[in-house]
Design a protein around this motif. Sequence first.
Motif, PDB file in Angstrom:
ATOM      1  N   SER A  72      57.480  32.810   8.118  1.00 23.04           N
ATOM      2  CA  SER A  72      58.470  32.235   9.583  1.00 23.04           C
ATOM      3  C   SER A  72      56.922  32.446  10.881  1.00 23.04           C
ATOM      4  N   ILE A 118      60.916  28.587  15.758  1.00 22.65           N
ATOM      5  CA  ILE A 118      62.116  27.618  15.027  1.00 22.65           C
ATOM      6  C   ILE A 118      62.461  29.231  14.666  1.00 22.65           C
ATOM      7  N   LEU A 170      65.027  30.128  11.520  1.00 24.60           N
ATOM      8  CA  LEU A 170      65.331  30.297  10.142  1.00 24.60           C
ATOM      9  C   LEU A 170      67.577  30.381  10.496  1.00 24.60           C
ATOM     10  N   GLU A 201      62.878  25.640   6.951  1.00 25.56           N
ATOM     11  CA  GLU A 201      62.872  24.779   7.546  1.00 25.56           C
ATOM     12  C   GLU A 201      64.082  23.289   6.421  1.00 25.56           C
ATOM     13  N   LEU A 225      68.775  24.847  12.199  1.00 23.33           N
ATOM     14  CA  LEU A 225      67.976  23.967  11.010  1.00 23.33           C
ATOM     15  C   LEU A 225      68.800  22.209  11.185  1.00 23.33           C
ATOM     16  N   GLY A 259      60.396  19.150   9.265  1.00 22.21           N
ATOM     17  CA  GLY A 259      60.396  20.933   9.234  1.00 22.21           C
ATOM     18  C   GLY A 259      59.071  20.738   8.355  1.00 22.21           C
ATOM     19  N   LYS A 314      68.623  20.387  14.728  1.00 27.27           N
ATOM     20  CA  LYS A 314      67.041  19.664  14.403  1.00 27.27           C
ATOM     21  C   LYS A 314      66.591  18.353  13.044  1.00 27.27           C
TER      22      LYS A 314
END
Length: 263
Positions: free
Chosen positions: A184, A47, A49, A69, A54, A65, A57
Motif C-alpha cells: 500500500s 492512506i 490500512l 481499502e 477506512l 478507495g 472514509k
Amino acid sequence: MDVEQYLRRIEYDGPRQPSAAALRSLHRQHLFAVPFENLDIPLKTPICLDLPLLYDKIVRRHRGGFCYELNGLFCELLIALGFRVRMLSARVRRDNGGFGPEFDHMLLRVDLEEPWLVDVGFGDSFVDPIVFRAGGADQVNGHRYLVSPLGEEWQLLREDDKGAVPLYVFRDVPRQLGEYEEMSAFHQTSPESGFTKRWICSKATRDGRITVANRRLIITAADRREETVLSTDDEVRRCLRDHFGIEFDDTADLSRLDSFPNG
C-alpha cells in the motif's frame, strides 16, 4: 462497524443471511455505489490500512478507495453479516509483461456451499462474484471474466473476441490486512506504481461504467460512449459530486490532482 449505516451507504435493502444470492446483491451494490479511486494520493493524504479510518472514509464521508481499502472494508461487512471470508493476495499483470510482487492486489474468497471469488476493488472488472473453480466466469459488457488454474496458482482472465488476457494471478492462501501495508505504501509513493502517475475515479453502472481520469470524463452505456474534457477545477468538483457522490469543500485545492511527480 455500523452494519446498518454501511448497508445504507451501498443502498442495499436485501436479505442479510449468508447465501449466494445475498453475496451477489451485496457485491453488485458495492460496485454501483462505492467508486474505485486514488484521489488521496495526489492530494497528499496518506492512506492507512486501519479499519476505523477506512470506515470513516468510505461509509461516513462517502469516498471510495483502492483495492486494500475497498476489499478490506467489504471483508469486514461480510464477516459482520455472518459470511466466512478470507483475504487473498494477487500479483497484477504489468503492461511490459510479467506480474507484480505479492500483495500487489487484494481480493476475497467467500465460502458458502461452494467457494466464491469476490473483488470490489479492481476497477473495471467482473460485477458478479465468480465461483472459485476452473471455468468459473462472469460476463460483463462484452467481456468474459474467467478463473483458470496456473500451476500452483490461479489466474483471472479477461476474454473477448480477440482472445484472453490475464489480469492477475493469486494463491489460495489466507492473509491478514496488515500484510498489505508495505505494498500500500509502495503504490502511494513509488514512481513504478501506476497510482502515482494518474488520478482516477470510476464505478460500474447497471449498463456500463462512469470514469474520470486526469480530467477526462468517460461514460459508457450499452454500445454508447461519451467523452468530455473537464477544463476547470469547478468542473472536476461537480463531476465528482454528481457522478460519484464525492464532495470536497471549497478549501480543497483540486489543482493538486494534476501534480503527480511521475505522470
